[in-house]
Motif scaffolding. Structure first.
Motif, PDB file in Angstrom:
ATOM      1  N   ASN A  68      36.120  45.696  54.565  1.00 15.01           N
ATOM      2  CA  ASN A  68      35.676  44.911  55.374  1.00 15.01           C
ATOM      3  C   ASN A  68      35.137  43.736  54.995  1.00 15.01           C
ATOM      4  O   ASN A  68      34.324  42.892  55.366  1.00 15.01           O
ATOM      5  N   HIS A  69      34.756  43.828  53.285  1.00  8.72           N
ATOM      6  CA  HIS A  69      34.157  42.454  52.948  1.00  8.72           C
ATOM      7  C   HIS A  69      35.426  41.572  52.254  1.00  8.72           C
ATOM      8  O   HIS A  69      36.507  41.186  51.571  1.00  8.72           O
ATOM      9  N   MET A  70      35.016  40.262  52.140  1.00  7.81           N
ATOM     10  CA  MET A  70      35.277  39.304  51.938  1.00  7.81           C
ATOM     11  C   MET A  70      35.638  38.886  49.911  1.00  7.81           C
ATOM     12  O   MET A  70      34.228  39.258  50.077  1.00  7.81           O
ATOM     13  N   ILE A  71      37.447  39.321  49.394  1.00  8.40           N
ATOM     14  CA  ILE A  71      36.948  39.414  48.165  1.00  8.40           C
ATOM     15  C   ILE A  71      36.687  37.598  47.271  1.00  8.40           C
ATOM     16  O   ILE A  71      36.092  37.089  47.829  1.00  8.40           O
ATOM     17  N   SER A  72      35.127  38.116  46.721  1.00  6.15           N
ATOM     18  CA  SER A  72      34.864  36.551  46.054  1.00  6.15           C
ATOM     19  C   SER A  72      35.916  35.939  44.854  1.00  6.15           C
ATOM     20  O   SER A  72      36.692  36.459  44.177  1.00  6.15           O
ATOM     21  N   THR A  73      35.953  34.719  45.642  1.00 10.01           N
ATOM     22  CA  THR A  73      37.054  33.641  44.870  1.00 10.01           C
ATOM     23  C   THR A  73      36.809  32.972  43.635  1.00 10.01           C
ATOM     24  O   THR A  73      37.135  32.188  42.647  1.00 10.01           O
ATOM     25  N   GLN A  74      35.531  33.354  43.278  1.00 14.46           N
ATOM     26  CA  GLN A  74      35.127  33.171  41.676  1.00 14.46           C
ATOM     27  C   GLN A  74      35.787  33.202  40.663  1.00 14.46           C
ATOM     28  O   GLN A  74      35.444  32.576  39.635  1.00 14.46           O
ATOM     29  N   LYS A  75      36.409  34.281  40.263  1.00 10.06           N
ATOM     30  CA  LYS A  75      37.250  34.650  39.231  1.00 10.06           C
ATOM     31  C   LYS A  75      38.817  34.167  40.560  1.00 10.06           C
ATOM     32  O   LYS A  75      39.904  34.673  39.297  1.00 10.06           O
ATOM     33  N   TRP A  76      39.312  33.858  41.144  1.00 13.61           N
ATOM     34  CA  TRP A  76      40.340  33.669  41.477  1.00 13.61           C
ATOM     35  C   TRP A  76      41.040  32.236  40.815  1.00 13.61           C
ATOM     36  O   TRP A  76      40.567  31.329  40.280  1.00 13.61           O
ATOM     37  N   LYS A  77      42.455  32.858  40.343  1.00  6.51           N
ATOM     38  CA  LYS A  77      43.372  31.718  39.820  1.00  6.51           C
ATOM     39  C   LYS A  77      45.045  31.776  40.067  1.00  6.51           C
ATOM     40  O   LYS A  77      45.125  32.726  40.940  1.00  6.51           O
ATOM     41  N   VAL A  78      44.991  30.085  40.730  1.00  9.72           N
ATOM     42  CA  VAL A  78      46.574  29.856  41.182  1.00  9.72           C
ATOM     43  C   VAL A  78      47.388  29.757  39.843  1.00  9.72           C
ATOM     44  O   VAL A  78      47.160  29.056  38.975  1.00  9.72           O
ATOM     45  N   ILE A  79      48.288  31.444  40.291  1.00  4.53           N
ATOM     46  CA  ILE A  79      49.357  31.009  38.753  1.00  4.53           C
ATOM     47  C   ILE A  79      50.734  30.801  39.254  1.00  4.53           C
ATOM     48  O   ILE A  79      51.620  30.125  37.466  1.00  4.53           O
ATOM     49  N   TYR A  80      50.833  29.763  40.483  1.00  4.06           N
ATOM     50  CA  TYR A  80      52.186  29.491  40.930  1.00  4.06           C
ATOM     51  C   TYR A  80      51.896  29.432  42.622  1.00  4.06           C
ATOM     52  O   TYR A  80      51.387  29.550  43.282  1.00  4.06           O
ATOM     53  N   ALA A  81      52.315  28.270  42.800  1.00  4.25           N
ATOM     54  CA  ALA A  81      52.575  27.175  43.326  1.00  4.25           C
ATOM     55  C   ALA A  81      54.222  26.594  43.277  1.00  4.25           C
ATOM     56  O   ALA A  81      54.407  25.534  42.455  1.00  4.25           O
ATOM     57  N   ASP A  82      55.246  26.557  44.114  1.00  5.19           N
ATOM     58  CA  ASP A  82      56.685  26.042  44.373  1.00  5.19           C
ATOM     59  C   ASP A  82      56.315  24.447  43.957  1.00  5.19           C
ATOM     60  O   ASP A  82      57.433  23.767  43.616  1.00  5.19           O
TER      61      ASP A  82
END
Length: 794
Positions: A701-715
């Motif tokens: 129930n923890h929100m995953i840290s966004t520090q390593k997130w990366k958008v790899i596709y957006a139409d």
């Protein structure tokens, strides 16, 4: 009888002496004589703020005195009053006043007490926001860089005694400057803020209580205290009942919705929007931000009809001179030098159409006895003919003394706060190309071998690798790193600069960590730049360029930097700030009070090579021209996501309410790649998708840290009319959002965004926040969720 007469005379003399002293304290504090103040109290009443026991509606505008030349302070305050404001809201930035630990400075441009006295002299009140944390798109949110010399430092936390001790000491220094200017002591300060938007960072009520006590101990023990947060997080923690709770939100907001929960929890509290965002800040390499007058004025009128106090953020943004611009993360995105903010008063102090719209509205909602102020005289703007630079000083020919280090270290460990740092070592010989991997570059690196540029690394793009050619024995490797602003918001605020961990070289499967470094610091102060050895030649690499120009009269101007690359500018010793060819800002504001009749000097540090070593002064700014060095869009040409062989882990339907939506998966799913696919929108005619924020929940129930997130596709992303990039969905800013293209024709459903979470997780659910303004355009209705351990087929 004679004794009685003498006693009477002494009593009268003492009375008038006391009254005279009180009047001096009220009307002649500091270098200027302020207006006489009749009021002496400001408190919380039943659903109203009370000024001397009478209802008072705060109409405030935010000004930042460091972003305005001191000579223009009075002009900008008068502009606020002419717009219809009765109060000025101000930040203090801890790192501005304590650039070095235990060396406090409140003089000259940093003289906040004088700024507050000017507010009072103009018949206005003041709200002070001293921090210790501010945000404001300012370097590290106002926290001092030297905190980062402590390797395990925790900021905005009671768990770090060092931070609490230092922040408490800073607040006491602020109190020495401003506590005598509280309204209860004859000054104009009606409220003082405790910290800033803490609900967006943490939930530690104990920290906020400790900070409140530090504010009281600093001498702000009579004035009304306040705090501000967002409608989505103001209840994350509790503070003392004596602290007024206020909310922040942006243009076009649904006012009733913003205060819905607040009024349930605080039914008798005064309502205030402590930051009503008039526009937004610009980021390097992203489109210029604007907010429409109609949406802005509409919500402001709604607040006036409901007698809700407000502060316009910003009423006038000004300029983030010098090294003070900050950055957001994730993803890392530094702010431009201009802090125009699309505010009612522009960067140069001129009224805009928004200004007149506010003025026309507020004249109908004045407190009894109030009048809108008179417009001050406009400040002159001049053009400057073409300036040609014929002198330069090559950076590598002007290296300062080296500091030796066996392993790589960030610049703070070399006692450097801002600017540039060069790391030098020798490379072993190789007959084949190799990869140089840097962990991590903060923020822009140019890599040279034997003085020749072989590549750049840009933190904005999460880059860390450059290919290097074969080299002979003892080749010299230089890594020149420029800082482009410390992160000022969220968990990434611990943002050390330079190279933060290590440098490795890879040849096939073999790797070697490079050591034995010579490190050269290039600070930002003018004295350092002026000592370079200039030659009558054009440099072919990173260099300082110097020129003189003559003026017969002075005035504000905008230097055109469109033919230059990346660096910083100094005019007559004043650090004007950063420039970068990628835009959207192509000009830099130079105040006329920093120019002089006769000969003026300009120095430009360019880390690359300018197209033309010339410059002009324009009457109008250019803040909306993007010259990207790579596509702004995530989606590559011809790329198309193929989900035909993937089964969604969840199919669902969102309601049309503007609130966070918590969605649980049917089963916990392991994955690294998270795809949200919108198949329909709330408005049938609308073909776009809009997401303000997205959070992913793990099995605990923890929100995953966004520090390593990366958008790899957006139409699809709308990057022409506005900055609606896909990475807006995890930038921790609820008023910004991803939206698919709508200029030049909408793109039909479905719309997909794919995020690399940075590692595998057991995923239990997610949270989704639609756009927060009144507009429902693009709000998602039907959706699919896909999760995968491996990348989706594209």
């Amino acid at each position: 009888m004679k004794k009685l007469i003498l006693a009477f005379v002494f009593c009268v003399a003492a009375y008038y002496s006391t009254q005279a002293q009180n009047n001096i304290e009220k009307t002649n504090i500091g270098a200027i004589k302020t207006a006489s103040v009749q009021t002496s109290d400001f408190t919380l009443g039943q659903n109203e703020f009370l000024l001397n026991g009478k209802p008072f509606l705060i109409r405030a505008g935010e000004l930042h005195f460091p972003r305005i030349p001191r000579a223009y302070w009075d002009h900008r305050i008068k502009m606020l009053k002419a717009m219809g404001m009765n109060t000025v809201c101000i930040y203090l930035f801890w790192n501005l006043h304590e650039e070095r630990m235990d060396s406090f400075d409140f003089s000259g441009q940093k003289d906040v007490a004088e700024f507050v006295r000017l507010i009072q002299a103009n018949g206005m009140y003041c709200i002070v926001r001293p921090g210790p944390y501010a945000c404001a798109e300012w370097d590290m949110g106002g926290l001092p860089w030297w905190l980062l010399k402590k390797k395990d430092v925790k900021v905005r936390s009671k768990d770090d005694p060092f931070f609490m001790e230092r922040s408490g000491k800073y607040l006491k220094e602020v109190g020495k400057q401003l506590s005598s200017l509280q309204i209860q002591k004859g000054g104009s300060i009606i409220m003082v803020q405790v910290e800033n938007e803490y609900g967006a960072f943490g939930k530690d009520g104990d920290y906020m209580e400790a900070t409140r006590k530090n504010v009281l101990a600093a001498g702000f023990d009579r004035v009304q205290l306040m705090r501000c947060d967002w409608s989505s997080n103001f209840n994350n923690y509790q503070t003392a009942p004596s602290v007024a709770v206020t909310l922040n939100f942006g243009a076009g907001s649904d006012i009733d919705k913003q205060f819905e929960l607040f009024k349930k929890l605080y039914p008798s509290a005064p309502l205030m929007c402590s930051e009503y965002w008039t526009g937004w800040f610009d980021n390097w390499g992203r489109p210029h931000e604007t907010r429409s007058i109609n949406s802005f004025i509409g919500s402001l009128k709604d607040m006036m009809e409901r007698r809700i106090s407000f502060s316009l953020y910003m009423a006038h943004g000004g300029t983030t001179f010098g090294q003070w611009g900050g950055a957001n993360a994730p993803p890392y995105s530094p702010m431009v030098t201009s802090y125009d903010y699309d505010a009612p008063i522009d960067e140069q102090g001129r009224p805009t159409d928004k200004f007149f719209a506010v003025r026309d509205l507020l004249k109908n909602y004045l407190n009894p006895g109030e009048k809108i102020g008179v417009m001050p005289t406009a400040l002159e703007v001049i053009e400057i003919p073409k300036i040609t630079f014929i002198k330069s000083a090559n950076l590598f020919e002007n290296l300062p003394p080296a500091q030796k280090s066996k392993s790589i270290m960030p610049m703070e460990m070399f006692d450097q706060g801002w600017g540039r740092i060069n790391y030098r070592t020798n490379l072993t010989a190789s007959t084949v190309p190799r990869k140089l991997v840097i962990t991590d570059v903060h923020d822009w690196a140019s890599i040279f071998i034997n003085g020749k540029l072989v590549g750049n690394i840009d933190r904005r793009r999460a880059e860390n690798t450059v290919q290097i050619p074969p080299v002979s024995r003892d080749a010299v490797l230089d890594i020149l790193v420029e800082t482009t602003g410390r992160v000022n918001f969220g968990e990434a605020i611990i943002d050390r600069k330079g190279i933060t961990q290590k440098v490795e070289i890879f040849e096939g499967d073999r790797s070697e960590e490079l050591t034995e470094w010579s490190c050269y610091s290039f600070p930002v102060d003018y004295d350092f730049q002026s000592k370079m050895i200039f030659k009558n030649e054009h440099a072919t690499g990173p260099a300082w360029h110097k020129a003189n120009f003559k003026l017969s009269k002075t005035g504000d101007t905008y230097l055109d930097l469109s033919t230059w690359s990346k660096g910083m500018v100094w005019v007559n010793g004043h650090n004007i700030g950063r420039f970068w060819k990628i835009g959207p800002q192509q000009t830099m504001f130079v105040p006329g009070v920093w120019l002089k009749k006769g000969i003026n000097e300009i120095i430009v540090l360019d880390l690359e090579v300018p197209i033309q070593s010339t410059m002009m002064g324009l009457k109008r700014p250019v803040v909306d021209k993007i010259v990207p060095d790579a596509s702004l869009l995530v989606r590559k040409n011809g790329q198309k996501l193929d989900l035909s062989s993937v089964i969604p882990v969840l199919k669902g339907k969102f309601d049309d309410q503007k609130n966070w939506k918590d969605i649980m998966l049917k089963n916990i799913t392991i994955g690294r790649y998270f795809c949200l696919e919108a198949t329909t929108s709330q408005l049938d005619k609308d073909m776009t998708s809009a997401i303000a924020e997205l959070q992913v929940m793990d099995a605990e129930n923890h929100m995953i840290s966004t520090q390593k997130w990366k958008v790899i596709y957006a139409d699809s992303e709308e990057m022409t009319a506005a900055n609606h990039a896909a990475d807006r969905i995890y930038d921790n800013q609820e008023s910004t959002f991803w939206q698919s293209q709508y200029i030049g024709g909408t793109v039909p459903h479905p719309h997909q965004v794919v995020i690399d979470l940075g590692a595998e997780y057991q995923i239990k659910g997610f949270r989704y926040l639609p756009r927060s303004d009144k507009n429902k355009s693009g709000m998602i209705k039907d959706y699919n969720i896909y999760i995968s351990v491996s990348p989706f087929k594209m």
